[in-house]
Write a protein that holds these residues in place. Structure first.
Motif, PDB file in Angstrom:
ATOM      1  N   ALA A 146       0.827  -1.209   0.000  1.00  0.00           N
ATOM      2  CA  ALA A 146       0.000   0.000   0.000  1.00  0.00           C
ATOM      3  C   ALA A 146       0.858   1.254   0.000  1.00  0.00           C
ATOM      4  CB  ALA A 146      -0.924  -0.004   1.214  1.00  0.00           C
ATOM      5  N   LEU A 147       1.924   1.266   0.806  1.00  0.00           N
ATOM      6  CA  LEU A 147       2.795   2.439   0.852  1.00  0.00           C
ATOM      7  C   LEU A 147       3.506   2.654  -0.481  1.00  0.00           C
ATOM      8  CD1 LEU A 147       4.369   2.093   4.421  1.00  0.00           C
ATOM      9  CD2 LEU A 147       2.604   3.703   3.664  1.00  0.00           C
ATOM     10  N   LEU A 148       3.925   1.569  -1.113  1.00  0.00           N
ATOM     11  CA  LEU A 148       4.560   1.701  -2.422  1.00  0.00           C
ATOM     12  C   LEU A 148       3.589   2.282  -3.446  1.00  0.00           C
ATOM     13  CD1 LEU A 148       6.657  -1.588  -2.697  1.00  0.00           C
ATOM     14  CD2 LEU A 148       7.545   0.755  -2.815  1.00  0.00           C
ATOM     15  N   MET A 149       2.336   1.847  -3.401  1.00  0.00           N
ATOM     16  CA  MET A 149       1.373   2.363  -4.373  1.00  0.00           C
ATOM     17  C   MET A 149       1.025   3.817  -4.089  1.00  0.00           C
ATOM     18  SD  MET A 149       0.089   1.480  -7.190  1.00  0.00           S
ATOM     19  CE  MET A 149      -0.127  -0.290  -7.376  1.00  0.00           C
ATOM     20  N   LEU A 150       0.978   4.205  -2.817  1.00  0.00           N
ATOM     21  CA  LEU A 150       0.751   5.612  -2.492  1.00  0.00           C
ATOM     22  C   LEU A 150       1.915   6.474  -2.990  1.00  0.00           C
ATOM     23  CD1 LEU A 150      -0.695   5.291   1.120  1.00  0.00           C
ATOM     24  CD2 LEU A 150      -1.944   5.893  -0.968  1.00  0.00           C
ATOM     25  N   LEU A 151       3.138   5.966  -2.852  1.00  0.00           N
ATOM     26  CA  LEU A 151       4.301   6.676  -3.396  1.00  0.00           C
ATOM     27  C   LEU A 151       4.203   6.785  -4.911  1.00  0.00           C
ATOM     28  CD1 LEU A 151       7.139   7.914  -3.093  1.00  0.00           C
ATOM     29  CD2 LEU A 151       8.061   5.578  -3.203  1.00  0.00           C
ATOM     30  N   SER A 152       3.752   5.718  -5.556  1.00  0.00           N
ATOM     31  CA  SER A 152       3.569   5.741  -7.004  1.00  0.00           C
ATOM     32  C   SER A 152       2.541   6.793  -7.406  1.00  0.00           C
ATOM     33  CB  SER A 152       3.129   4.352  -7.483  1.00  0.00           C
ATOM     34  OG  SER A 152       2.940   4.326  -8.877  1.00  0.00           O
TER      35      SER A 152
END
Length: 286
Positions: A146-152
């Motif tokens: 989830a954090l990676l996708m928010l960064l994306s």
């Protein structure tokens, strides 16, 4: 006619963005390709497609873009791929475009854009539809994914904002992808020991890069001059609904019974945001 052209370009771009989620998730879920190889192949094929389109337009056409745009593009693509190791298509798209919406709405407000009553209702209705789709009965996604996708999503929001002032959309997209290919090559060299190529996975990556990314981003860049930042944020809320529907139909991912109502809320909210533009209402009043 300009308003209809903007609407058509926006629709095609949203379909391409949903296709990116499906292609990436299918590749990482059902084939042996790794996230680094997918990212690298996606960016390289996107760069080649855009360079070809630019060349076909005329010998004098040159790639433009910027290194800041390329860095945002690469960060978006890399975080996107690694996030989809853990997330399904609909959840990943929801997190991605939720972050994009926050980034663009904040940027629009900082630039002095105002939300009229109808536009505000549309944004709230669309966001409420997404929450209704995700939260009730859905398990929380893995935190790291989830954090990676928010960064994306943050990176894609910045890339979108950079694109509004990038001039010729095709030339800007081509230049950004060519520069991002250098970052992708560095990523592949860094993680070369873990690279795993797969024929079908590579095909998905090439389709994602050449069609859903290269052509999709060129279409989005062309649509952006006709949209405010807040409208750009709102219309992208359709992508999670499209990705969730296609993920259920094509990838066999779970689909709750609440999706039809959520889809109506999201698409209805987007219509409320865009209708003033289609009716010729000045942008300052939106």
């Amino acid at each position: 006619m300009p308003e209809r052209r903007t609407l058509l370009l926006t629709l095609l771009a949203m379909l391409a963005f949903a296709g990116n989620s499906l292609l990436c998730r299918a590749a990482l879920k059902d084939t042996a390709i790794d996230a680094t190889s997918f990212t690298t192949a996606r960016i390289l094929s996107g760069a080649l497609m855009l360079a070809l389109l630019l060349r076909l337009r005329g010998a004098s056409a040159k790639p433009r873009g910027s290194w800041r745009g390329a860095a945002a593009l690469f960060l978006y693509a890399a975080a996107f791929s690694f996030a989809y190791l853990q997330l399904d298509a609909g959840t990943g798209a929801l997190l991605l475009f939720g972050a994009v919406q926050v980034t663009l709405v904040l940027a629009g407000l900082l630039r002095g854009e105002r939300l009229g009553g109808q536009a505000l209702l549309g944004v709230l209705l669309a966001a409420g539809g997404l929450l209704y789709l995700l939260l009730p009965g859905a398990s929380a996604p893995p935190l790291s994914g989830a954090l990676l996708m928010l960064l994306s999503g943050l990176a894609w929001g910045l890339y979108t904002l950079f694109g509004r002032d990038g001039g010729d959309p095709l030339a800007a997209s081509a230049g950004n992808f060519l520069r991002a290919a250098a970052f992708a090559a560095l990523l592949a060299l860094t993680f070369h020991a873990g690279l795993r190529l797969d024929g079908l996975g590579l095909l998905y990556a090439l389709l994602s890069g050449a069609l859903a990314s290269g052509l999709g981003y060129a279409l989005w860049y062309a649509a952006l001059p006709g949209l405010t930042a807040i409208q750009g944020a709102s219309v992208q809320l359709s992508v999670p609904v499209l990705a969730a529907l296609a993920g259920a139909l094509l990838l066999g991912e779970p689909l709750g019974a609440r999706l039809p109502a959520a889809a109506l809320a999201v698409l209805g909210g987007i219509a409320l945001v865009l209708l003033p533009r289609l009716a010729g209402v000045p942008r300052a009043g939106v």
